[in-house]
Write an enzyme that holds these catalytic residues in place. Structure first.
Site, PDB file in Angstrom:
ATOM      1  N   HIS A 115       0.335   0.202   3.495  1.00  8.58           N
ATOM      2  CA  HIS A 115       0.988   1.121   2.565  1.00  8.58           C
ATOM      3  C   HIS A 115       1.372   0.399   1.270  1.00  8.58           C
ATOM      4  O   HIS A 115       1.426   1.013   0.207  1.00  8.58           O
ATOM      5  CB  HIS A 115       2.248   1.725   3.187  1.00  8.58           C
ATOM      6  CG  HIS A 115       1.971   2.687   4.293  1.00  8.58           C
ATOM      7  ND1 HIS A 115       1.771   2.283   5.591  1.00  8.58           N
ATOM      8  CD2 HIS A 115       1.851   4.044   4.294  1.00  8.58           C
ATOM      9  CE1 HIS A 115       1.551   3.340   6.349  1.00  8.58           C
ATOM     10  NE2 HIS A 115       1.588   4.415   5.590  1.00  8.58           N
ATOM     11  N   ASP A 160       0.827  14.143  11.258  1.00 10.38           N
ATOM     12  CA  ASP A 160       0.844  12.921  12.062  1.00 10.38           C
ATOM     13  C   ASP A 160       1.855  13.102  13.188  1.00 10.38           C
ATOM     14  O   ASP A 160       3.009  12.690  13.065  1.00 10.38           O
ATOM     15  CB  ASP A 160       1.254  11.719  11.218  1.00 10.38           C
ATOM     16  CG  ASP A 160       0.267  11.390  10.119  1.00 10.38           C
ATOM     17  OD1 ASP A 160      -0.693  10.656  10.387  1.00 10.38           O
ATOM     18  OD2 ASP A 160       0.473  11.851   8.977  1.00 10.38           O
ATOM     19  N   ASP A 167      -7.626   6.982   5.458  1.00 10.89           N
ATOM     20  CA  ASP A 167      -6.174   7.021   5.417  1.00 10.89           C
ATOM     21  C   ASP A 167      -5.797   7.454   3.997  1.00 10.89           C
ATOM     22  O   ASP A 167      -6.661   7.616   3.125  1.00 10.89           O
ATOM     23  CB  ASP A 167      -5.598   5.647   5.762  1.00 10.89           C
ATOM     24  CG  ASP A 167      -4.196   5.722   6.356  1.00 10.89           C
ATOM     25  OD1 ASP A 167      -3.526   6.764   6.172  1.00 10.89           O
ATOM     26  OD2 ASP A 167      -3.770   4.753   7.008  1.00 10.89           O
TER      27      ASP A 167
END
Length: 573
Positions: A238, A121, A311
């Protein structure tokens, strides 16, 4: 184990001018590779896993605990994943120096029969896995403030070249979210803008910069994220499963535009979001597991036939409704191709294999996704790449100069009511206080380099009364005071710090070094926004304060609050 490779185009053949042409060139070779793969190898290509350690042959207890083998190379050899993702945190600890990263990449590729997509990332800004000496750029919202698509493209191009030099061939960037919710806790400055058109322009520019020409082996696969759009959430996926109450019409008007632009620019992959959109899919499933979202919106409505990757499957947003063993199968049913970081790789792989053998998934469906993955690898030269250099060329003077010039065009002046800026004369003394120990020190060093006796006095996110009093006392002895803020709009103690500094009567320059929403929440007459707290942005900030460059940025979002400012607002001198 030696990595398999596909033959490169003949030297006499002209390279195709577009991605579609390059994909056609590799169709027969990719099909032949697929025919030689077992079901287990095909399923392996659908997974992107983390590994532990900084060397492929380094025994690491994390690999033993999570995968039942000692080294990262053994993880690759045992599970035959399609990709590996690198991190720079204590949990995985893959990143040290460019040379080390290149050696790790080469070691993992040697362990894989089919070349890996090695990713990270590297969005730049607040999500940056690899720091200096790699060239550092301000993040997306800073680029949005600069309004120059050519700067966004150039930043991505340099980032891609340096990643590729270290053996990384896929970047989980750009962030294509439209940050329409100022309270968003996870996107914010990772977004280019709250304006769909500006976000779309910058997204397309960075896709072009990351990917460059097909088969050049200098670009990386770009990944637009987080589909269908994570910009209107007030929760972090998250740790929770956010809900976005957009209708399909609202989604088309706001969130879809950057993804349309990414697809038109030929983006290799798109990452899903773990968010719930009940007005589009009443089932309550997160988008990652939603067929109406992945197949209906992305595949059918937007016409995307590239790689769709989830993700991280370790995030709470995708794990609240189903056991870990079911999640990969549900994602594939939804239309996803690659599964990122399952909690237990063995359980995840076995569940997909069992679903095929039990008839829940067809092998034809698996082949469809594997072909997309292999096509991406061929298109970006992953299947024919030479090893990464033992001495990767990163952070060269010319690239650092480009990064600085780009950062110089992003600083935004929101208020200059007292005419403090630019400084009329170089101050003999300066105080830099407020948020960020590293950031306050970096800016103080830039002031000191210009001849000021500069003091850095960080006070953190929530300064105590004692810290506020100490900063006010230090301000009394300085000719100019710069106070850095971060999330001030949610931190009354930071607001109190700014007020006490203003009460000293000294010239005070307030600077929002992350989200620009801070500027609406105090009466400081001088406000700048940098959208980034990296060293390159602190140098640009010093240049603006000293009058070496003029603030060229414009607000890329609407700033609500007691003193609101519209999209596009800026002052100059």
């Amino acid at each position: 184990m030696a990595a398999a490779s596909l033959a490169a185009p003949p030297a006499t053949a002209q390279a195709p001018a577009d991605a579609a042409g390059a994909a056609r060139l590799g169709t027969s070779a990719i099909s032949a590779l697929l025919r030689g793969m077992s079901l287990e190898e095909k399923v392996g290509q659908l997974f992107v896993t983390y590994v532990h350690g900084q060397a492929a042959d380094e025994a690491h207890p994390g690999n033993q605990r999570d995968f039942g083998v000692g080294t990262a190379a053994e993880v690759v050899a045992k599970y035959r994943p399609g990709g590996v993702v690198y991190f720079n945190n204590s949990s995985y600890d893959n990143i040290d120096t460019p040379a080390q990263i290149a050696a790790l990449s080469n070691g993992l590729q040697r362990a894989s029969r089919i070349p890996l997509a090695i990713s990270t990332d590297q969005e730049m800004g607040i999500v940056t896995r690899i720091g200096p000496p790699v060239t550092q750029f301000p993040g997306n919202m800073a680029l949005g403030a600069g309004r120059r698509a050519q700067d966004a493209e150039k930043a991505a191009e340099i980032t891609a070249r340096e990643l590729r030099a270290m053996g990384i061939n896929q970047d989980f960037a750009p962030d294509a979210d439209v940050n329409s919710n100022p309270a968003n806790p996870v996107i914010g400055v990772r977004s280019y803008s709250g304006d769909p058109a500006l976000a779309a322009t910058m997204t397309a520019a960075q896709v072009r910069g990351y990917q460059q020409h097909p088969l050049t082996r200098t670009g990386v696969s770009a990944t637009a994220k987080h589909f269908p759009g994570h910009g209107d959430t007030a929760e972090d996926s998250h740790t929770s499963l956010p809900t976005v109450d957009r209708t399909a019409e609202q989604w088309r008007a706001v969130d879809a535009e950057p993804f349309r632009a990414a697809i038109a620019a030929g983006v290799d992959s798109i990452m899903t979001a773990h968010i719930r959109m009940p007005l589009i899919d009443p089932s309550g499933e997160p988008a990652t597991l939603s067929r109406p979202v992945v197949t209906g919106l992305l595949r059918e409505e937007l016409g995307y036939d590239g790689v769709v990757i989830t993700d991280s499957l370790a995030m709470a947003g995708v794990r609240q409704l189903h056991p870990d063993a079911e999640i990969p199968v549900l994602a594939l049913k939804a239309g996803v191709d690659q599964l990122l970081m399952p909690v237990d790789l063995r359980v995840a792989v076995d569940s997909v294999v069992a679903a095929v053998r039990g008839g829940e998934l067809t092998e034809r469906r698996i082949d469809q996704s594997v072909l997309r993955v292999l096509r991406m690898k061929f298109l970006r030269g992953m299947l024919t790449s030479p090893p990464a250099s033992a001495d990767p060329k990163v952070g060269t003077p010319d690239r650092l100069a480009v990064a600085q010039a780009i950062a110089d065009r992003t600083v935004t002046a929101v208020r200059n009511d007292a005419g403090v800026l630019p400084l009329s004369a170089k101050p003999a003394s300066a105080l830099v206080t407020g948020w960020g120990e590293t950031t306050t020190r970096a800016l103080a060093e830039r002031f000191a380099a210009r001849g000021a006796a500069a003091t850095a006095l960080p006070t953190g996110s929530a300064p105590t009364e004692a810290q506020i009093a100490s900063a006010a006392q230090a301000a009394a002895g300085a000719q100019v005071v710069v106070v850095l803020t971060n999330a001030l709009s949610r931190q009354p103690a930071q607001q109190a710090l700014v007020a006490r500094l203003l009460a000293t009567g000294k010239p005070v320059v307030a600077v929002a070094v992350q989200n620009p929403y801070d500027v609406a929440h105090t009466d400081a007459p001088t406000w700048l926004a940098t959208f980034s707290y990296g060293a390159v942005s602190m140098e640009s900030l010093a240049r603006v304060v000293y009058g070496e460059v003029k603030p060229a940025g414009k607000l890329p979002v609407d700033v609500p609050g007691p003193r609101p400012y519209p999209f596009g607002h800026a002052v100059g001198w």
